[in-house]
Design an enzyme around this catalytic site. Structure first.
Site, PDB file in Angstrom:
ATOM      1  N   ARG A   1      18.136  79.313  97.057  1.00 62.07           N
ATOM      2  CA  ARG A   1      19.142  79.021  96.254  1.00 62.07           C
ATOM      3  C   ARG A   1      20.174  79.194  97.069  1.00 62.07           C
ATOM      4  O   ARG A   1      20.626  80.441  97.483  1.00 62.07           O
ATOM      5  CB  ARG A   1      19.095  79.926  94.776  1.00 62.07           C
TER       6      ARG A   1
ATOM      7  N   ASP B   1      26.825  68.043  94.134  1.00 63.68           N
ATOM      8  CA  ASP B   1      26.090  69.009  94.950  1.00 63.68           C
ATOM      9  C   ASP B   1      25.029  67.957  95.882  1.00 63.68           C
ATOM     10  O   ASP B   1      24.248  67.116  95.636  1.00 63.68           O
ATOM     11  CB  ASP B   1      25.081  69.999  93.975  1.00 63.68           C
TER      12      ASP B   1
ATOM     13  N   GLU C   1      23.174  67.218  92.208  1.00 62.72           N
ATOM     14  CA  GLU C   1      23.710  67.415  91.044  1.00 62.72           C
ATOM     15  C   GLU C   1      24.741  66.735  90.955  1.00 62.72           C
ATOM     16  O   GLU C   1      25.484  66.602  91.801  1.00 62.72           O
ATOM     17  CB  GLU C   1      23.820  68.915  90.511  1.00 62.72           C
TER      18      GLU C   1
ATOM     19  N   ASN D   1      28.302  67.669  88.515  1.00 65.92           N
ATOM     20  CA  ASN D   1      28.670  68.843  87.969  1.00 65.92           C
ATOM     21  C   ASN D   1      30.188  68.307  87.407  1.00 65.92           C
ATOM     22  O   ASN D   1      30.826  68.106  87.949  1.00 65.92           O
ATOM     23  CB  ASN D   1      29.105  70.092  88.693  1.00 65.92           C
TER      24      ASN D   1
END
Length: 316
Positions: free
Chosen positions: A232, A272, A280, A282
C-alpha cells in the site's frame, strides 16, 4: 465571494499537509470570506436547508491557526460556493449529507463537488466506466468467482469498496495462502461485495495521485511509494510522497477522463494510477495539494480557487 467549507472539525486539521487548509488559505489570501461547518450542523426544515456556519479568520499561527466567529443558522444558498470536503467513510450518514446538499442546490446553492455526482462515483467502482485504462478487475461477493480470478491471475489484490487510506487491502500471491480467510473476512461470509484486481508490480514505483481540477490535470502527480514490506502506497499507511511530472500515460488517462468528469459536476478529482493502470477515481475529498506545492512550487490551491471562482460565476 463567500465560500463555505463543509469539513471535518477544524481542530483535527494538520495544517502542514491538509488540502482543505490550503484551499482556505488561498481563498482568504484573495480576500474571500471563509466559512466552515460540519455535516452534523446541517438541517432541513420546512423545505429549506440551513447549517450552523461560522466565519473563520486564519491567524497565520501553526497551533491556534484559526479564529471562529459564533455560528449562525444560515441558508447554504446564501454562499457563493459550498465546498464539500468531508472525509470518508462513505457511509449512509455521508449519503444523507449529499441528499441535503442536493436539496440546497434546488434553492440556489452552488456545491462542489456536485452531491449527486459524489454519490454516483464510488471511488473504487467508478473505474469500471473507464475499463480501457484498468488492469483485470472483478467485483463480486461470490467466493467461487474470487477463487477463480486468483487462480487465473495468480498474484492479486483484494479490497473493500468502501475503504480509505489503504485500510483492508490484501495481496494474495500465486500460492493462494490465506485466500479463503481473506475472502471470508472482506466479504463477511459472502454478504459484502468487494473488488479483486491483478497485482500491478509497478506499485514499487508508487501509487500516483493525479489531480484533475475542472477537467484539467495538475502537471505534477504525487507518487506515494510503499514502505518496505508493504503493498500500500497510501500516505496513511506509511507511504512516502514524491512529486513528479506526469508521464505520457498519466496525461493520456487524465485528458481522457478530465472533461467527462468535469461535465458531471466533479470540479476536483483525484485519479489513482499505478504504472499504466487507473485504480481509483477519488471524488469525496481528494488530497495531496500541499505535498505537490511544497516539492514543485506549483500552486495547486491557486488553480483550485481559480476554478471555484470561474464555476461560481458561471452558475451565478
Amino acid at each position: 465571494m463567500k465560500i463555505a467549507f463543509l469539513a471535518d472539525p477544524l481542530s483535527s486539521f494538520k495544517i502542514y499537509k491538509d488540502s482543505t487548509f490550503a484551499m482556505m488559505a488561498e481563498a482568504a489570501r484573495r480576500g474571500h470570506e471563509v466559512y466552515a461547518f460540519q455535516q452534523r450542523h446541517m438541517a432541513l426544515k420546512e423545505g429549506k436547508v440551513t447549517a450552523y456556519v461560522s466565519r473563520i479568520e486564519l491567524t497565520g499561527d501553526t497551533d491556534e491557526w484559526y479564529k471562529a466567529a459564533p455560528s449562525e443558522d444560515t441558508s447554504l444558498a446564501a454562499f457563493d460556493a459550498v465546498i464539500q470536503r468531508k472525509d470518508p467513510p462513505f457511509d449512509m450518514e455521508y449519503v444523507y449529507g449529499t441528499y441535503l446538499l442536493q436539496l440546497a442546490e434546488k434553492e440556489g446553492a452552488k456545491v462542489f463537488n456536485k452531491p449527486s455526482a459524489i454519490r454516483d462515483h464510488n471511488e473504487k467502482l467508478a473505474i469500471a466506466q473507464f475499463s480501457q485504462f484498468t488492469a483485470p478487475t472483478l467485483v463480486t461477493s461470490d467466493e467461487t468467482r474470487l477463487r477463480d480470478f486468483q487462480a487465473e491471475h495468480g498474484d492479486v489484490i483484494l479490497k473493500p469498496l468502501d475503504g480509505m487510506g489503504g485500510a483492508g487491502i490484501f495481496r494474495v500471491k500465486a500460492d493462494g495462502l490465506n485466500l479463503g480467510s481473506i475472502i471470508e473476512t472482506l466479504t463477511q461470509l459472502g454478504t459484502r461485495t468487494i473488488m479483486a484486481q491483478r497485482y500491478i508490480p509497478d506499485i514499487v514505483k508508487g501509487d500516483k495521485r493525479i489531480l484533475l481540477i475542472d477537467g484539467k490535470p495538475v502537471p505534477f502527480c504525487l507518487a506515494r511509494i510503499p514502505q518496505a514490506g508493504e503493498v500500500r502506497g497510501n500516505l496513511a499507511a506509511g507511504g512516502t510522497g514524491v512529486a513528479q511530472p506526469l508521464s505520457q500515460r498519466d496525461r493520456e488517462i487524465a485528458e481522457a477522463l478530465g472533461p467527462e468528469l468535469a461535465s458531471r459536476g466533479l470540479l476536483l478529482v483525484g485519479l489513482d494510477v499505478i504504472g499504466d493502470y487507473l485504480t481509483e477515481v477519488n471524488v469525496t475529498s481528494p488530497t495531496c495539494f500541499q505535498e505537490i506545492t511544497q516539492q514543485t512550487g506549483f500552486q495547486v490551491a491557486s488553480m483550485f480557487i481559480d476554478a471555484v471562482e470561474a464555476r461560481a460565476g458561471k452558475q451565478g
